[in-house]
Design a protein around this motif. Structure first.
Motif, PDB file in Angstrom:
ATOM      1  N   ASN A 115     132.410  46.048  78.518  1.00  0.00           N
ATOM      2  CA  ASN A 115     132.125  47.396  78.028  1.00  0.00           C
ATOM      3  C   ASN A 115     130.792  47.449  77.274  1.00  0.00           C
ATOM      4  O   ASN A 115     130.225  46.421  76.918  1.00  0.00           O
ATOM      5  CB  ASN A 115     133.279  47.851  77.123  1.00  0.00           C
ATOM      6  N   LYS A 116     130.328  48.662  77.048  1.00  0.00           N
ATOM      7  CA  LYS A 116     129.095  48.945  76.283  1.00  0.00           C
ATOM      8  C   LYS A 116     127.847  48.433  76.983  1.00  0.00           C
ATOM      9  O   LYS A 116     126.874  48.022  76.328  1.00  0.00           O
ATOM     10  CB  LYS A 116     129.200  48.356  74.868  1.00  0.00           C
ATOM     11  N   ASP A 174     125.769  50.159  78.339  1.00  0.00           N
ATOM     12  CA  ASP A 174     124.709  51.151  78.140  1.00  0.00           C
ATOM     13  C   ASP A 174     123.846  50.829  76.922  1.00  0.00           C
ATOM     14  O   ASP A 174     122.772  51.405  76.754  1.00  0.00           O
ATOM     15  CB  ASP A 174     125.330  52.539  77.966  1.00  0.00           C
ATOM     16  N   SER A 211     130.924  51.385  80.979  1.00  0.00           N
ATOM     17  CA  SER A 211     130.569  52.034  79.716  1.00  0.00           C
ATOM     18  C   SER A 211     131.582  53.133  79.474  1.00  0.00           C
ATOM     19  O   SER A 211     131.660  54.108  80.235  1.00  0.00           O
ATOM     20  CB  SER A 211     129.158  52.627  79.778  1.00  0.00           C
ATOM     21  N   LYS A 216     131.396  55.146  77.223  1.00  0.00           N
ATOM     22  CA  LYS A 216     130.649  56.292  76.703  1.00  0.00           C
ATOM     23  C   LYS A 216     130.089  57.147  77.828  1.00  0.00           C
ATOM     24  O   LYS A 216     130.245  58.366  77.838  1.00  0.00           O
ATOM     25  CB  LYS A 216     129.520  55.793  75.791  1.00  0.00           C
ATOM     26  N   THR A 217     129.441  56.507  78.818  1.00  0.00           N
ATOM     27  CA  THR A 217     128.804  57.253  79.910  1.00  0.00           C
ATOM     28  C   THR A 217     129.676  57.326  81.163  1.00  0.00           C
ATOM     29  O   THR A 217     129.427  58.146  82.042  1.00  0.00           O
ATOM     30  CB  THR A 217     127.471  56.595  80.289  1.00  0.00           C
TER      31      THR A 217
END
Length: 619
Positions: A231-232, A234, A267, A269-270
């Motif tokens: 994860n993350k 981005d 991600s 988030k995105t």
């Protein structure tokens, strides 16, 4: 020469992944998983084989091709009426048949045209998400929930059911939305394996952390397939390659490094990579060939429960077999209830639920524990009979004996077999952990393997005890001690926690475990003799025998025998040794020392003889 992924080819040719792997096995082609790639010439061979099977009318080919005949629009239209949903996108017709009505209509045709196991429909996979705190487990669940769960006005008892159902292009996926390995293992500790697939979330900017390793150990103990979501990705500081390299240190080798671990960069988030993750979940579920009969007797597992001030006891049940109906009587442990209402994961009232469906049930008088197995009963009388028999069996068991611990033979199997010793290691520093692991690695042999399921810094936790309970492991502690609460849980679950301050004593314990079901033989060996020349009264340590070692040597923790004249007046243990003011481990012949016994009756002139129990090597 171009290459193609196995699952993509299977999709293009209209066969499922299991069939594709069967063909590859027949051709002697090596692969790691359905996401592995194969050469173009192999693709041509596979096409020829499928064409020949189609011409010959082979049952296998017909069975594999049959699901593809249902038009996508028709399968989609049938989907809302199906309790357990489509497990695989490549098999819409079989998935749609999981509806009780559809199954009844197609049953004669299925029985005549397909193998017996095909009569049982596929079910949706149940997925749990685990990983280190702050690595994005909850964020990932929230993203999937927002993008894959249809908006629906809540008309039920509560918004939170403890799980939710995501609709994807490959069918339905059920997520347990209480992330964390503690909840996962609490359920498993009661004998229930509710999850089919474990997603391990690792932050791309943080890599492996203590809870990551714990989550992996819990998933491995459950023997469920793992998919790693990095994860993350981005973030500017994201380093997915570092995570993949660190995973290899745990013997988890990503596919692109030649292993079989599926690793997906995402991600939360995105949304980057989330569709790929969902596709890999569906592919893994297809390989696992998850099936459940909606017409079988009902069974399920409690995911969670709580008491609502207005509604009363609300329990989330994951249906595993059969179909649950409003009005059914349910038995959980030594309690029962009648379903007054059921709520689905979208908050709407429903009247029935099939396999792989999480539902919130209103009807229990007491909140059942997570992980408890749920069964149905014909009526209240039958439910009372079941719980009465269970209560009687429990009382008989408690009166007859204490909770039995497994013997070494039961844990490790018979002699002559390759045995595995499961260990959980806790130590004071990372250096101690690495040193002990290095020693343990050299202890393995062809007959006995050591599986360090989890190694970490700090005292053992309740999570460690749950893991040890389900995996039949021993917890070894070096220079750390468990809390009183953890000890109590370990006693309840019959888990051995052994603490050591001296490294060689820990290794001796490992040697004992490795010997398995061979009962050790000990003999008492003489160490030495000392004459008591004065008795020192100490306010804290009690009476200390000021002595002179006349023969051999004395050692702390040795067995002690005190003679006065010709009579033996005491037999016990040397609990302490001193040279002047210093505590020492042993004292040789010709030296004076202070001997502290677990006895206050020593007198000047007594003779103390020391001995120890030594294991005798067996032929």
């Amino acid at each position: 020469m171009s290459k193609v992924r196995i699952y993509s080819l299977a999709k293009d040719l209209g066969v499922d992944n299991a069939k594709m792997l069967e063909i590859l096995d027949g051709l002697g082609v090596s692969y790691k998983s359905v996401s592995s790639t194969i050469e173009e010439d192999t693709v041509e061979l596979i096409k020829q084989i499928l064409e020949e099977e189609a011409r010959d009318g082979a049952p296998a080919a017909a069975a594999e091709a049959q699901p593809q005949t249902t038009p996508p629009a028709q399968a989609q239209a049938a989907q809302p009426q199906v309790n357990q949903g489509q497990a695989q996108g490549a098999q819409p017709q079989v998935a749609a048949a999981s509806s009780p009505t559809a199954t009844a209509e197609r049953e004669p045709q299925v029985a005549a045209a397909a193998p017996a196991e095909a009569e049982v429909p596929h079910r949706a996979p149940v997925v749990t998400i685990m990983g280190h705190v702050d690595h994005g487990k909850t964020s990932l669940l929230d993203y999937i929930r927002k993008t894959k769960v249809a908006a629906k006005e809540a008309g039920g008892i509560t918004q939170h059911v403890g799980a939710f159902e995501a609709q994807t292009s490959k069918g339905r996926i059920v997520f347990i939305d209480t992330p964390g390995h503690e909840a996962f293992t609490t359920i498993r500790a009661r004998g229930a394996n509710v999850a089919d697939i474990a997603i391990i979330v690792i932050a791309a900017d943080d890599s492996l952390m203590p809870q990551t390793r714990e989550a992996i150990a819990h998933a491995q103990a459950a023997k469920v397939p793992m998919i790693v979501a990095i994860n993350k990705v981005d973030l500017p500081q994201a380093d997915a390659e570092r995570v993949k390299t660190d995973l290899t240190q745990l013997n988890l080798v990503p596919e692109e490094y030649g292993g079989d671990l599926v690793v997906v960069p995402v991600s939360a988030k995105t949304g980057e990579g989330v569709e790929d993750l969902l596709e890999y979940i569906s592919l893994t579920a297809e390989l696992e060939d998850l099936r459940a009969d909606p017409k079988a007797p009902f069974s399920g597992v409690i995911i969670e429960s709580r008491v609502d001030r207005q509604a009363g006891v609300l329990a989330t049940v994951m249906v595993q077999q059969g179909t649950l109906h409003v009005g059914d009587f349910l038995v959980v442990g030594e309690g029962y209830g009648k379903i007054k209402a059921m709520t689905d994961s979208a908050g709407g009232r429903i009247k029935e639920a099939g396999p792989s469906t999480p539902v919130q049930v209103l009807g229990f008088s007491e909140a059942p524990a997570s992980g408890e197995t749920v069964l149905s009963a014909k009526n209240e009388h039958a439910a009372r009979e079941v719980i009465g028999a269970r209560a009687s069996d429990r009382r008989d068991s408690e009166n007859a004996r204490e909770r039995r611990k497994l013997t070494l033979e039961e844990m490790m199997g018979e002699l002559g077999e390759t045995r595995t010793v499961n260990l959980i290691l806790r130590a004071d520093t990372q250096g101690s952990v690495e040193a002990i692991q290095g020693i343990l690695a050299r202890k393995e042999s062809d007959d006995v393997k050591i599986n360090v399921m989890l190694a970490g810094i700090g005292a053992p936790t309740e999570g460690d005890v749950l893991l040890a309970s389900t995996a039949e492991a021993t917890i070894l502690c070096f220079s750390v001690t468990p809390s009183g609460g953890v000890k109590k849980v370990a006693d309840t679950k019959g888990v051995d926690i052994k603490s050591f301050r001296i490294i060689y004593e820990l290794i001796d314990e490992v040697d004992r475990l490795l010997k398995g079901n061979v009962e050790p033989v000990f003999e008492e060996r003489y160490l030495g003799r000392a004459e008591v020349r004065m008795v020192i009264r100490h306010p804290k340590s009690g009476n200390i025998a000021g002595s002179y070692v006349t023969d051999g040597m004395f050692r702390r923790n040795a067995k002690a025998k005190v003679t006065r004249g010709k009579a033996v007046v005491y037999e016990g243990t040397v609990v302490g040794l001193k040279r002047f003011k210093d505590d020492v481990r042993e004292v040789q012949q010709g030296y004076e020392c202070g001997i502290n016994l677990d006895w206050e009756g020593v007198l000047e002139g007594d003779i103390i003889e020391a001995s120890e129990m030594v294991e005798v090597e067996q032929a």
